[in-house]
Design an enzyme around this catalytic site. Structure first.
Site, PDB file in Angstrom:
ATOM      1  N   ARG A 184     -55.250 -42.802  36.891  1.00 29.20           N
ATOM      2  CA  ARG A 184     -55.196 -41.368  37.173  1.00 29.20           C
ATOM      3  C   ARG A 184     -55.106 -40.557  35.890  1.00 29.20           C
ATOM      4  O   ARG A 184     -55.532 -39.431  35.811  1.00 29.20           O
ATOM      5  CB  ARG A 184     -53.993 -41.043  38.069  1.00 29.20           C
ATOM      6  CG  ARG A 184     -54.395 -41.006  39.548  1.00 29.20           C
ATOM      7  CD  ARG A 184     -53.204 -40.719  40.420  1.00 29.20           C
ATOM      8  NE  ARG A 184     -52.178 -41.754  40.228  1.00 29.20           N
ATOM      9  CZ  ARG A 184     -51.015 -41.781  40.869  1.00 29.20           C
ATOM     10  NH1 ARG A 184     -50.713 -40.817  41.727  1.00 29.20           N
ATOM     11  NH2 ARG A 184     -50.150 -42.740  40.678  1.00 29.20           N
ATOM     12  N   ARG A 185     -54.493 -41.164  34.861  1.00 29.23           N
ATOM     13  CA  ARG A 185     -54.423 -40.457  33.573  1.00 29.23           C
ATOM     14  C   ARG A 185     -54.475 -41.486  32.451  1.00 29.23           C
ATOM     15  O   ARG A 185     -54.253 -42.682  32.665  1.00 29.23           O
ATOM     16  CB  ARG A 185     -53.155 -39.609  33.480  1.00 29.23           C
ATOM     17  CG  ARG A 185     -51.849 -40.373  33.579  1.00 29.23           C
ATOM     18  CD  ARG A 185     -50.643 -39.437  33.666  1.00 29.23           C
ATOM     19  NE  ARG A 185     -50.569 -38.777  34.962  1.00 29.23           N
ATOM     20  CZ  ARG A 185     -49.991 -39.315  36.051  1.00 29.23           C
ATOM     21  NH1 ARG A 185     -49.446 -40.517  35.990  1.00 29.23           N
ATOM     22  NH2 ARG A 185     -49.949 -38.681  37.202  1.00 29.23           N
ATOM     23  N   GLU A 223     -48.238 -64.308  38.214  1.00 33.24           N
ATOM     24  CA  GLU A 223     -47.141 -64.746  37.328  1.00 33.24           C
ATOM     25  C   GLU A 223     -46.245 -63.579  36.917  1.00 33.24           C
ATOM     26  O   GLU A 223     -45.029 -63.711  36.817  1.00 33.24           O
ATOM     27  CB  GLU A 223     -47.735 -65.424  36.084  1.00 33.24           C
ATOM     28  CG  GLU A 223     -46.732 -65.952  35.090  1.00 33.24           C
ATOM     29  CD  GLU A 223     -45.880 -67.073  35.653  1.00 33.24           C
ATOM     30  OE1 GLU A 223     -44.725 -66.775  36.012  1.00 33.24           O
ATOM     31  OE2 GLU A 223     -46.367 -68.222  35.747  1.00 33.24           O
ATOM     32  N   VAL A 250     -42.854 -62.041  38.858  1.00 39.43           N
ATOM     33  CA  VAL A 250     -41.482 -62.554  38.814  1.00 39.43           C
ATOM     34  C   VAL A 250     -41.043 -62.778  37.370  1.00 39.43           C
ATOM     35  O   VAL A 250     -41.687 -63.519  36.629  1.00 39.43           O
ATOM     36  CB  VAL A 250     -41.355 -63.876  39.597  1.00 39.43           C
ATOM     37  CG1 VAL A 250     -39.918 -64.382  39.549  1.00 39.43           C
ATOM     38  CG2 VAL A 250     -41.789 -63.696  41.047  1.00 39.43           C
ATOM     39  N   ASP A 262     -35.355 -55.323  44.361  1.00 37.51           N
ATOM     40  CA  ASP A 262     -36.294 -55.892  43.395  1.00 37.51           C
ATOM     41  C   ASP A 262     -36.056 -57.403  43.231  1.00 37.51           C
ATOM     42  O   ASP A 262     -36.985 -58.204  43.263  1.00 37.51           O
ATOM     43  CB  ASP A 262     -36.114 -55.162  42.057  1.00 37.51           C
ATOM     44  CG  ASP A 262     -36.936 -55.774  40.941  1.00 37.51           C
ATOM     45  OD1 ASP A 262     -38.155 -55.529  40.913  1.00 37.51           O
ATOM     46  OD2 ASP A 262     -36.368 -56.511  40.100  1.00 37.51           O
ATOM     47  N   LYS A 320     -38.480 -60.823  44.257  1.00 38.14           N
ATOM     48  CA  LYS A 320     -38.795 -61.939  43.358  1.00 38.14           C
ATOM     49  C   LYS A 320     -38.289 -63.268  43.924  1.00 38.14           C
ATOM     50  O   LYS A 320     -38.965 -64.287  43.863  1.00 38.14           O
ATOM     51  CB  LYS A 320     -38.171 -61.670  41.990  1.00 38.14           C
ATOM     52  CG  LYS A 320     -38.809 -60.469  41.274  1.00 38.14           C
ATOM     53  CD  LYS A 320     -37.965 -60.029  40.083  1.00 38.14           C
ATOM     54  CE  LYS A 320     -38.543 -58.821  39.376  1.00 38.14           C
ATOM     55  NZ  LYS A 320     -37.549 -58.216  38.440  1.00 38.14           N
TER      56      LYS A 320
END
Lengths: 433, 433
Positions: free
Chosen positions: A45-46, A127, A130, A199, A203
């Site tokens: 987007r930028r 890969e 995690v 989070d 993982k």
């Protein structure tokens, strides 16, 4: 062989890191793969100030990338689970291989994505999803493939580990450290994903699936964060010989599989208890290898990019049926080995620990320090001890880095002093930094 | 798919470990590879009590194995560099893939062997040659393939590390600990290879070549052992905040490459300084990933066998041109995932650290310990502290392992006691063993 063409979707932290590695380490990568890997197109987007995109085809519509017929491998580095899912499924549908760093996407939609990839005969490599730069997926999936994995336990969220480390080392409170972590950019403005363990649960879901051969089951992971841990808890745990770490734990038991993320007391004697700051580490217990641990940076543009690009290299190797395109015996293509000089030991620089026995007499120390100084050797620390009933005393000198050649000359001169008894014991010192 | 057939040459420590893993973990291995791996023949001068070889074709002439047309992969596990070299070259000549654990062979004759293998289009895999069960070859060669490796430093000889650990922890002398290591079977009757650093130099030669893309150059490795380290050196180093470890170090500098094995002082704050006993660990510094460390068992039948069998699995995957024979996304073949139950958290057992505030009054502790006892919870340790000017004091209880369900019941009962203020803080405890 013709170059492998990648398209990068997303030029944020991980996108920019991956871009810069592909560009800056292109020579090393080509030496390894035997063909070059080029960035054919970027969808973002930028722009990103850290990336020199001059000469590269850039589009504001990421779907241009997955529909570009020139591209072999799509790098999904936009994050999130809605557009990212659509993007990855479209790439697969178009017969492209995918590399992603997106833990939420894999943990929540991996079963569907992998089924689609298998149907279409393409690879989805993840890969980087995690533990950032730590190649734990490869370690579990290939390095320990002879094992029945019994359990694994990991520090797999750097933000949480930074907070707990600061709380422990500086006796600070959670809120106080969280505010600092946000100021440093280690924690998001909304820190829920990190500090409440979501989070880490993403993982852990992925690791457990790979360890035990079970489908991804994020929704069944027990998840507890660190926000209620107090400085007092940390202090009492310390008194008992324990550190508090935020661990993801997966364990195979006779009754079933444990999948859980929560603050955990572990003995300070464990290596895992000594993994501090934003670093990550994962212990894996295999039935035949026993305990193992892998440690490294769990986040950041370049460490995470390290895993993204390693996946790109793995996928690139499969893009030919040529059997010589295996991983080379010595990592680099046989015709790309370099003939760099191996330094003679005299040319090597390091610190030295010297242990000698000297006469306890005025002027001896001055003679020794003068010899060191004449050979450009500066002293970092020194221990001189009395020894009761003897006029022979030990002298220990620790030096800053110096060439072995200089040290050899200094030691010869020191050993020739009448007030130095016998030989000088010399052991090298490394700071490993 | 038809089974992959391996022939094992040598049934000593590593041979027996590899044999037993291939047999005992056959089901797990087949779930991963998608085809079975069978032992077609064993060549060994004598049987090994730890191996049930009933029904297996066994020969006293190892060359029968490399000449057996049925065999796809030869496992060279006899050691040494003379017969082993002839055996490996004959296997390659016969078009067979080779897996070896032989560090001396690879370090001293690898260049010749790999050239021959490339000519014949076969693989020679040697993960087990360095650091036993730690997949450091794969980590360096594939996991960190996006990096320009800057340096690596490793504890890559378990015998030496055992000796230095004992000298440090128990203030013992070298000779004394060496004698014990020999009695325990950690050191050979002639310990030269281990304590003089030759074994470590073999391994470092291999690691450096893979890290930097240079030919194997064992003869240029500077090698110094640990036999002249004294208990006094260890004690003085400790006083300065350092541990003495026997390290293999390879570093890329502007002047050339450093390749050296020697006793080294490293800060006790380094993870590497906390790798003790017979365990191994390797730090690798990549330009983009930063510092990494991998840790595990560096020797022994099963850990080394873990790497041998992982190599066999890697090679087995290449024995077909079928692209679906890649490493599966979730490590196990998609049709071999198992539907094991994920345990609800109430069913999980672990220790607990409880932190609560109680009235400083007779009988309160008795009430709490009774509740724990009624719920089958036994106490491991306890801290009760006075708090000046307050009759509310903290009580910390650490328990042995117990089901979460019991702990929930106990905590509810404790919180209902009139002399307990507020809620009970509960953090889980894991021994990671």
């Amino acid at each position: 062989m013709k170059p492998v063409k990648v398209g990068i979707c997303g030029l944020g932290t991980v996108g920019s890191g991956s871009f810069n590695i592909l560009l800056n380490n292109a020579e090393e990568i080509t030496r390894r793969v035997g063909r070059s890997i080029v960035i054919e197109q970027i969808g973002a987007r930028r722009d990103n100030d850290t990336c020199d995109i001059s000469g590269i085809n850039i589009t504001r519509d990421i779907f241009d990338v997955v529909n570009n017929p020139e591209i072999d491998i799509v790098l999904e580095l936009i994050g999130g689970t809605t557009i990212a899912k659509k993007l990855v499924l479209t790439a697969i549908e178009n017969g492209k291989h995918v590399v992603t760093a997106n833990k939420a996407l894999i943990a929540e939609h991996g079963n569907e994505i992998f089924a689609k990839a298998q149907e279409k005969g393409v690879m989805v490599a993840f890969e980087a999803a995690v533990a950032g730069g730590i190649p734990i997926i490869k370690t579990l999936r290939e390095g320990l493939s002879a094992n029945r994995i019994e359990w694994l336990a990991g520090i797999i969220n750097g933000t949480g580990n930074f907070i707990l480390t600061e709380m422990s080392e500086k006796k600070r409170n959670f809120d106080d450290v969280l505010a600092e972590a946000q100021a440093l950019g280690y924690a998001e403005a909304d820190p829920t994903f990190d500090v409440e363990g979501i989070d880490a649960a993403h993982k852990l879901t992925i690791l457990a699936s790979i360890a035990f051969g079970i489908p991804l089951q994020f929704e069944k992971t027990y998840t507890e964060g660190i926000s209620r841990i107090t400085a007092e808890d940390v202090a009492f745990a310390g008194q008992l010989g324990y550190a508090i770490k935020h661990l993801g734990i997966a364990r195979r038991t006779k009754q079933g599989i444990e999948l859980r993320v929560h603050p955990t007391l572990i003995s300070k004697k464990q290596l895992l208890a000594n993994v501090n700051g934003v670093m990550n580490a994962i212990m894996v217990q295999g039935d035949v290898v026993g305990p193992t641990l892998t440690y490294g940076a769990g986040a950041g543009a370049l460490p995470t990019g390290s895993s993204v690009v390693a996946d790109v290299i793995d996928v690139a190797r499969t893009l030919t049926a040529d059997p010589t395109n295996r991983v080379p015996h010595l990592a680099f293509q046989a015709n790309a080995l370099s003939d760099v000089e191996i330094l003679p030991v005299e040319e090597i620089e390091c610190g030295f620990f010297l242990n000698m026995t000297i006469q306890d007499r005025a002027g001896v120390l001055a003679n020794i320090t003068q010899i060191l100084s004449l050979n450009d050797i500066s002293i970092e620390s020194l221990i001189q001890q009395e020894r009761e009933g003897s006029d022979l005393v030990p002298l220990v000198v620790m030096t800053h880095d110096v060439k072995e050649r200089n040290m050899n000359a200094a030691i010869s001169a020191i050993e020739a002093l009448p007030d130095v008894a016998g030989t000088v014991q010399r052991i090298r010192v490394e700071n490993l930094a």
